[in-house]
Design a protein around this motif. Structure first.
Motif, mmCIF file in Angstrom:
data_model
loop_
_atom_site.group_PDB
_atom_site.id
_atom_site.type_symbol
_atom_site.label_atom_id
_atom_site.label_comp_id
_atom_site.label_asym_id
_atom_site.label_seq_id
_atom_site.Cartn_x
_atom_site.Cartn_y
_atom_site.Cartn_z
ATOM 1 N N UNK A 1 4.729 1.443 15.430
ATOM 2 C CA UNK A 1 5.560 2.530 14.918
ATOM 3 C C UNK A 1 6.799 1.952 14.273
ATOM 4 N N UNK A 90 6.571 1.300 27.337
ATOM 5 C CA UNK A 90 6.993 1.713 26.000
ATOM 6 C C UNK A 90 8.506 1.706 25.904
ATOM 7 N N UNK A 100 12.194 11.235 20.008
ATOM 8 C CA UNK A 100 12.023 9.831 20.352
ATOM 9 C C UNK A 100 11.009 9.152 19.445
ATOM 10 N N UNK A 102 8.731 5.690 19.393
ATOM 11 C CA UNK A 102 8.243 4.706 20.350
ATOM 12 C C UNK A 102 7.742 3.439 19.681
ATOM 13 N N UNK A 103 7.839 2.333 20.406
ATOM 14 C CA UNK A 103 7.150 1.117 20.026
ATOM 15 C C UNK A 103 5.678 1.236 20.360
ATOM 16 N N UNK B 34 9.401 19.269 23.120
ATOM 17 C CA UNK B 34 8.692 18.528 22.087
ATOM 18 C C UNK B 34 7.254 18.268 22.522
ATOM 19 N N UNK B 36 4.165 15.401 21.808
ATOM 20 C CA UNK B 36 3.829 14.099 21.269
ATOM 21 C C UNK B 36 2.324 13.907 21.347
ATOM 22 N N UNK B 43 1.801 3.714 20.403
ATOM 23 C CA UNK B 43 2.848 4.471 21.050
ATOM 24 C C UNK B 43 2.733 5.942 20.712
ATOM 25 N N UNK B 44 3.300 6.823 21.531
ATOM 26 C CA UNK B 44 3.291 8.254 21.213
ATOM 27 C C UNK B 44 4.026 8.520 19.906
ATOM 28 N N UNK B 45 3.569 9.510 19.165
ATOM 29 C CA UNK B 45 4.241 9.916 17.936
ATOM 30 C C UNK B 45 4.600 11.385 18.020
ATOM 31 N N UNK B 46 5.752 11.698 17.476
ATOM 32 C CA UNK B 46 6.267 13.065 17.507
ATOM 33 C C UNK B 46 5.372 13.999 16.694
ATOM 34 N N UNK B 100 14.532 12.163 27.824
ATOM 35 C CA UNK B 100 13.347 13.014 27.691
ATOM 36 C C UNK B 100 12.532 12.944 28.969
ATOM 37 N N UNK B 102 8.795 13.812 30.486
ATOM 38 C CA UNK B 102 7.452 14.048 29.978
ATOM 39 C C UNK B 102 6.542 14.643 31.039
#
Lengths: 111, 112
Positions: A1, A90, A100, A102-103, B34, B36, B43-46, B100, B102
């Motif tokens: 990312x 992460x 957020x 993330x890597x 949010x 994800x 990695x998680x993406x928005x 955040x 989760x």
């Protein structure tokens, strides 16, 4: 990312060994976070840093230390690894106060 | 004590149909929510977000609904596509700039 880089991508440790997970961002944001992801547990916050020079504990800080070296870098250290720390880690930055980024994660196995 | 919960660990849907992913929270101080999306080895993406002052936010095929009285939010994907197959996490935040929190995630499988 884009913007958040983690190293290493994979690591196997023996119980009792130490290691440092590196995280660097090029998006010039203040807030940086370390999460661990475990099956069924979602992403749990280990430590976070609201700005350079400050760090705070999250939900699961035991067994970890962190260092906010400068605005770009936020490292996570395991002083004496345990099998319970086998997880995917992460690093994330918080932008606009809410979202957020993330890597790609570090997959750590402790044997 | 989990403040954000996703009670369905997995969901299977036929391509073209609607996917509904649910999330419950306990902390009434959360003011922003949010979703994800996470593919394996990434990695998680928005995906989409909603402020607590709204009850709906839409972005293309994705709509998030918030029911504050029930402390419940849901993500609707219409129509579902095979590429939507992933793990979806809901997250909540109180006070912008804070951490955040989760949920445990829901694995969505969209069958062709």
């Amino acid at each position: 990312n884009a913007g958040v880089t983690q190293n290493p991508k994979f690591q196997v440790l023996k119980t009792g060994q130490s290691m440092t997970l590196q995280c660097a961002q090029d998006m010039n944001h203040n807030s940086m976070y370390w999460y661990r992801q475990d099956p069924g547990m979602g992403l749990r916050l280990i430590y976070y840093s609201a700005s350079e020079g400050t760090t705070d504990k999250g939900e699961v800080p035991n067994g970890y230390n962190v260092s906010r070296l400068n605005k770009r870098e936020f490292s996570l250290r395991l002083e004496s690894a345990a099998p319970s720390q086998t997880s995917v880690y992460f690093c994330a930055i918080l932008v606009w106060g809410t979202e957020a980024f993330f890597g790609q994660g570090t997959r750590l196995t402790v044997v | 004590d989990q403040q954000v919960k996703q009670n369905s660990p997995s969901l299977s849907v036929q391509e073209g149909r609607i996917s509904i992913l649910n999330c419950d929270y306990t902390n009434s101080m959360f003011d922003y929510f949010l979703w994800y999306k996470k593919y394996p080895a990434e990695g998680p993406t928005f995906l989409i977000s909603i402020s607590s002052i709204k009850d709906k936010n839409e972005d293309g095929r994705f709509t998030v609904f918030l029911n504050k009285s029930a402390k419940h939010l849901s993500l609707h994907i219409v129509p579902s596509q095979p590429g939507d197959s992933a793990v979806y996490f809901c997250a909540a935040i109180k006070n912008a700039g804070n951490m955040l929190t989760f949920g445990g995630g829901t694995r969505l499988m969209v069958k062709p």
